[in-house]
Design a protein around this motif. Structure first.
Motif, PDB file in Angstrom:
ATOM      1  N   ARG A 155      -1.968 -14.628   4.117  1.00 33.61           N
ATOM      2  CA  ARG A 155      -1.553 -14.030   5.881  1.00 33.61           C
ATOM      3  C   ARG A 155      -1.440 -13.225   6.251  1.00 33.61           C
ATOM      4  N   HIS A 156      -1.443 -11.821   5.191  1.00 34.73           N
ATOM      5  CA  HIS A 156      -1.421 -10.570   5.284  1.00 34.73           C
ATOM      6  C   HIS A 156      -3.107 -10.260   4.594  1.00 34.73           C
ATOM      7  N   VAL A 157      -3.450 -11.416   3.988  1.00 29.60           N
ATOM      8  CA  VAL A 157      -5.340 -10.385   3.406  1.00 29.60           C
ATOM      9  C   VAL A 157      -6.624 -11.383   4.373  1.00 29.60           C
ATOM     10  N   VAL A 158      -6.283 -12.712   4.749  1.00 28.57           N
ATOM     11  CA  VAL A 158      -7.514 -13.562   5.337  1.00 28.57           C
ATOM     12  C   VAL A 158      -7.812 -12.961   6.398  1.00 28.57           C
ATOM     13  N   PRO A 159      -6.681 -12.609   7.713  1.00 32.14           N
ATOM     14  CA  PRO A 159      -7.413 -12.788   8.979  1.00 32.14           C
ATOM     15  C   PRO A 159      -8.417 -11.259   9.038  1.00 32.14           C
ATOM     16  N   LEU A 160      -7.944 -10.634   8.677  1.00 33.22           N
ATOM     17  CA  LEU A 160      -8.617  -8.988   8.771  1.00 33.22           C
ATOM     18  C   LEU A 160      -9.553  -8.997   7.490  1.00 33.22           C
ATOM     19  N   ILE A 161     -10.294  -9.707   7.041  1.00 32.08           N
ATOM     20  CA  ILE A 161     -11.236  -9.351   6.694  1.00 32.08           C
ATOM     21  C   ILE A 161     -12.191 -11.017   7.070  1.00 32.08           C
ATOM     22  N   LEU A 162     -11.881 -11.855   7.131  1.00 30.70           N
ATOM     23  CA  LEU A 162     -12.341 -13.370   8.157  1.00 30.70           C
ATOM     24  C   LEU A 162     -12.815 -13.073   9.515  1.00 30.70           C
ATOM     25  N   ALA A 163     -11.856 -12.073  10.158  1.00 26.46           N
ATOM     26  CA  ALA A 163     -11.819 -12.247  11.827  1.00 26.46           C
ATOM     27  C   ALA A 163     -13.392 -11.658  11.940  1.00 26.46           C
ATOM     28  N   PRO A 164     -13.362 -10.082  11.834  1.00 22.43           N
ATOM     29  CA  PRO A 164     -14.397  -9.151  12.017  1.00 22.43           C
ATOM     30  C   PRO A 164     -15.476 -10.136  11.814  1.00 22.43           C
ATOM     31  N   LEU A 165     -15.650 -10.364  10.355  1.00 22.06           N
ATOM     32  CA  LEU A 165     -17.307 -10.981  10.095  1.00 22.06           C
ATOM     33  C   LEU A 165     -17.306 -11.938  11.015  1.00 22.06           C
ATOM     34  N   ALA A 166     -16.420 -13.037  11.356  1.00 21.64           N
ATOM     35  CA  ALA A 166     -16.586 -13.982  12.392  1.00 21.64           C
ATOM     36  C   ALA A 166     -17.408 -14.310  13.325  1.00 21.64           C
TER      37      ALA A 166
END
Length: 314
Positions: A155-166
């Motif tokens: 929860r700490h690492v995935v959103p901040l990487i995948l969200a801006p990419l998506a």
């Protein structure tokens, strides 16, 4: 002096200025610390508009870097453990910690392949999310619920990487004109990173200064081990990257760490004093990044654009 000329003169000094500002105004920075995630998200969104999703592929370099990140972190722990458990945990977390979410921004500024860095960042963060709970269960002072820890770290690492990419992909497909504008405004990422650097350094300084005075000798040891970990990882990452055709992405992928996550993991699962090591790593890695950017800007080099950087010459 014209504004454009002044901007070119001051740009190489922005990183050192940000580090110094973070050190001297660390108390005041707490009031704006909540802005850091938004700044990183904006930086990544602008940076990710420079790549195509098809360019993000897991290649040989990612596996080689991961082969250093995981086994070497454990080797470092067992090498130092006979002398100090806390120092060993600090040394471990500085190597085990995944690639920083902002690493693609610095990689792009230095002329490396954003796509290659993003590819390894996904691998690095996924590996930590899957293996960290098991390691902490064996290493930590208390019982660790493996599944809960795994979900919490993810929860700490995935959103901040995948969200801006998506979001970058969505913008490219729905409003291509906006995507084009963002892809051409890469200089904004540099200034956003300078601002976020002030916050990151300030919080790290405040954290270290809050530790008790009697822990100073151990804190110095942890800071020195963090320096060793930083220097070695940038050097080894550069060698691996050079062998795979992108020394910059290799160096930043292995050397630039998600220290905020490392501090949180240390405080949550290890001896709390261990977190001084990643806090010190903040200063070391950003000093190194500042030196790299300063030298590049002084040379007047221009970063390769988009996927061109992937096959840069070494």
């Amino acid at each position: 002096m014209k504004v454009g000329h002044f901007r070119q003169k001051i740009k190489p000094l922005m990183m050192p200025i940000a580090i110094v500002a973070g050190i001297f105004f660390h108390k005041e920075i707490e009031a704006v610390a909540f802005l850091a995630p938004a700044l990183i998200f904006a930086m990544l969104l602008i940076t990710f508009c420079r790549i195509r999703l098809s360019e993000v592929r897991i290649e040989r370099m990612s596996w080689l870097l991961l082969a250093v990140q995981l086994p070497v972190s454990l080797a470092a722990y067992f090498a130092v453990r006979p002398f100090s458990e806390v120092a060993a945990q600090g040394f471990f977390i500085c190597i085990f910690c995944p690639t920083a979410t902002a690493a693609p921004v610095i990689t792009q500024m230095l002329g490396g392949s954003i796509a290659r860095l993003v590819s390894f960042s996904l691998v690095s963060n996924a590996a930590v999310a899957l293996t960290a709970p098991w390691i902490f269960a064996a290493m930590g002072d208390g019982d660790v619920d493996v599944l809960t820890a795994m979900l919490s770290i993810a929860r700490h690492v995935v959103p901040l990487i995948l969200a801006p990419l998506a979001l970058a992909v969505i913008i490219g497909r729905t409003v291509p004109r906006v995507h084009t504008v963002l892809s051409e405004k890469q200089a904004i990422s540099f200034y956003l990173w300078s601002i976020s650097l002030i916050i990151v350094v300030g919080r790290a300084v405040s954290f270290v200064m809050s530790e008790p005075a009697e822990a100073i000798p151990l804190m110095v040891t942890l800071a020195l081990l963090a320096l060793v970990a930083c220097a070695v990882q940038f050097a080894v990452g550069r060698r691996i990257g050079r062998a795979c055709g992108d020394r910059i992405a290799g160096a930043q992928g292995l050397g630039q760490k998600n220290t905020v996550l490392a501090i949180w993991m240390a405080l949550t699962y290890l001896n709390p004093l261990t977190s001084v090591a990643p806090a010190a790593y903040v200063l070391w890695q950003n000093t190194f990044n500042s030196a790299q950017l300063y030298l590049k800007m002084r040379r007047g080099d221009s970063a390769p654009k988009g996927g061109e950087a992937r096959r840069q010459k070494t």
